[in-house]
Design an enzyme around this catalytic site. Structure first.
Site, PDB file in Angstrom:
ATOM      1  N   ARG A 105       0.847  -1.189   0.000  1.00  0.00           N
ATOM      2  CA  ARG A 105       0.000   0.000   0.000  1.00  0.00           C
ATOM      3  C   ARG A 105       0.887   1.245   0.000  1.00  0.00           C
ATOM      4  O   ARG A 105       1.817   1.350   0.797  1.00  0.00           O
ATOM      5  CB  ARG A 105      -0.847  -0.041   1.289  1.00  0.00           C
ATOM      6  CG  ARG A 105      -1.989   0.929   1.310  1.00  0.00           C
ATOM      7  CD  ARG A 105      -2.768   0.716   2.583  1.00  0.00           C
ATOM      8  NE  ARG A 105      -3.571  -0.492   2.508  1.00  0.00           N
ATOM      9  CZ  ARG A 105      -4.840  -0.499   2.101  1.00  0.00           C
ATOM     10  NH1 ARG A 105      -5.423   0.612   1.768  1.00  0.00           N
ATOM     11  NH2 ARG A 105      -5.526  -1.613   2.067  1.00  0.00           N
ATOM     12  N   ASP A 201      -1.456 -11.207  17.118  1.00  0.00           N
ATOM     13  CA  ASP A 201      -0.967 -11.186  15.740  1.00  0.00           C
ATOM     14  C   ASP A 201      -0.601 -12.613  15.310  1.00  0.00           C
ATOM     15  O   ASP A 201       0.356 -13.198  15.820  1.00  0.00           O
ATOM     16  CB  ASP A 201       0.251 -10.262  15.629  1.00  0.00           C
ATOM     17  CG  ASP A 201       0.624 -10.031  14.175  1.00  0.00           C
ATOM     18  OD1 ASP A 201       0.632  -8.866  13.748  1.00  0.00           O
ATOM     19  OD2 ASP A 201       0.895 -11.016  13.449  1.00  0.00           O
ATOM     20  N   ASP A 204       2.964 -13.071  13.742  1.00  0.00           N
ATOM     21  CA  ASP A 204       4.020 -12.970  14.743  1.00  0.00           C
ATOM     22  C   ASP A 204       4.084 -14.236  15.591  1.00  0.00           C
ATOM     23  O   ASP A 204       5.166 -14.750  15.883  1.00  0.00           O
ATOM     24  CB  ASP A 204       3.771 -11.779  15.678  1.00  0.00           C
ATOM     25  CG  ASP A 204       4.157 -10.455  15.022  1.00  0.00           C
ATOM     26  OD1 ASP A 204       4.661 -10.487  13.881  1.00  0.00           O
ATOM     27  OD2 ASP A 204       3.936  -9.405  15.646  1.00  0.00           O
TER      28      ASP A 204
HETATM   29  N1  URA Z   1      -4.231  -9.599  12.092  1.00  0.00           N
HETATM   30  C1  URA Z   1      -3.852 -10.328  13.174  1.00  0.00           C
HETATM   31  O1  URA Z   1      -2.866 -11.065  13.119  1.00  0.00           O
HETATM   32  N2  URA Z   1      -4.581 -10.247  14.306  1.00  0.00           N
HETATM   33  C2  URA Z   1      -5.687  -9.468  14.404  1.00  0.00           C
HETATM   34  O2  URA Z   1      -6.316  -9.449  15.455  1.00  0.00           O
HETATM   35  C3  URA Z   1      -6.049  -8.707  13.274  1.00  0.00           C
HETATM   36  C4  URA Z   1      -5.311  -8.789  12.132  1.00  0.00           C
END
Ligand code: URA
Length: 209
Positions: A105, A201, A204
């Site tokens: 983006r 996430d 992650d």
């Molecule tokens: N992406 C993620 O990894 N977690 C979320 O809560 C929202 C988007």
């Protein structure tokens, strides 16, 4: 909210695996194991009503007609976290093809563009399954779907682990016929666009970033 074409799994193993994924104390090793398991099972639900042919085979005891998947499945992950869903998908569907679309983006204009595009040939019997473990705002998923639609596959489906109502609404506003398979429909997005209660996430936690 209209719940047509949203399939929230009631499989107990999916529910149990999601409990592990949600728990903030789950180790990376366990997170990966339960993620692969949940994706395997979610994909099994997502291909359940695809087209199967009856083919002739012989068991050690008798000839018979038995089902064989007729549709060709192409999996396209939303980068980066969608890649985490490939392992479960490939275990279930070892013949599936995988496509990659890298999007970025522009920070000033907020317009998304593709910097990488490698999709297998899309044929009349191609069912494209787009994967994004966390369907939050649905922005990247929608952008990807809009690109894939132009290739005219037989059908596009979406597989997500956790979904927010906002994301589902956004996808279905533009593409009401797309079937969305998910392990959970959570409450809402917070002001940072994270799903609540969610699991944090996904990328992650899966990749150890
Ligand atoms: N992406 C993620 O990894 N977690 C979320 O809560 C929202 C988007």
């Amino acid at each position: 909210m209209e719940m047509n074409n949203v399939f929230v799994s009631d499989h107990h193993v999916i529910g149990d695996s999601l409990t592990h994924l949600r728990n903030k104390n789950t180790s990376i090793e366990s997170f990966r194991n339960y993620s692969d398991k949940i994706c395997f099972l979610l994909f099994a639900e997502a291909i359940r009503d695809l087209e199967f042919n009856q083919i002739k085979i012989e068991t050690p005891l008798a000839p018979m007609l038995s089902p064989k998947l007729a549709d060709e499945v192409i999996v396209v992950p939303v980068l980066r976290s969608g890649v985490a869903m490939l392992f479960g998908a490939m275990q279930l569907l070892p013949k599936s093809k995988i496509g990659f679309v890298g999007m970025q983006r522009d920070e000033k204009t907020a317009i998304a563009s593709e910097y990488y595009w490698k999709l297998p040939e899309i044929k009349k019997n191609s069912v494209v399954i787009v994967t994004d473990p966390m369907l939050a705002t649905g922005g990247s998923l929608l952008h990807l779907i809009n690109l894939i639609v132009k290739k005219k596959p037989k059908e596009i489906r979406v597989v997500c682990v956790v979904s927010a109502p906002e994301g589902i609404e956004r996808i279905h506003k533009e593409f009401p016929k797309i079937k969305i398979f998910t392990a959970s429909l959570d409450s809402h997005l917070n002001d940072k666009k994270y799903i609540v209660p969610g699991l944090g996430d996904y990328g992650d936690r899966y990749f150890g970033t």
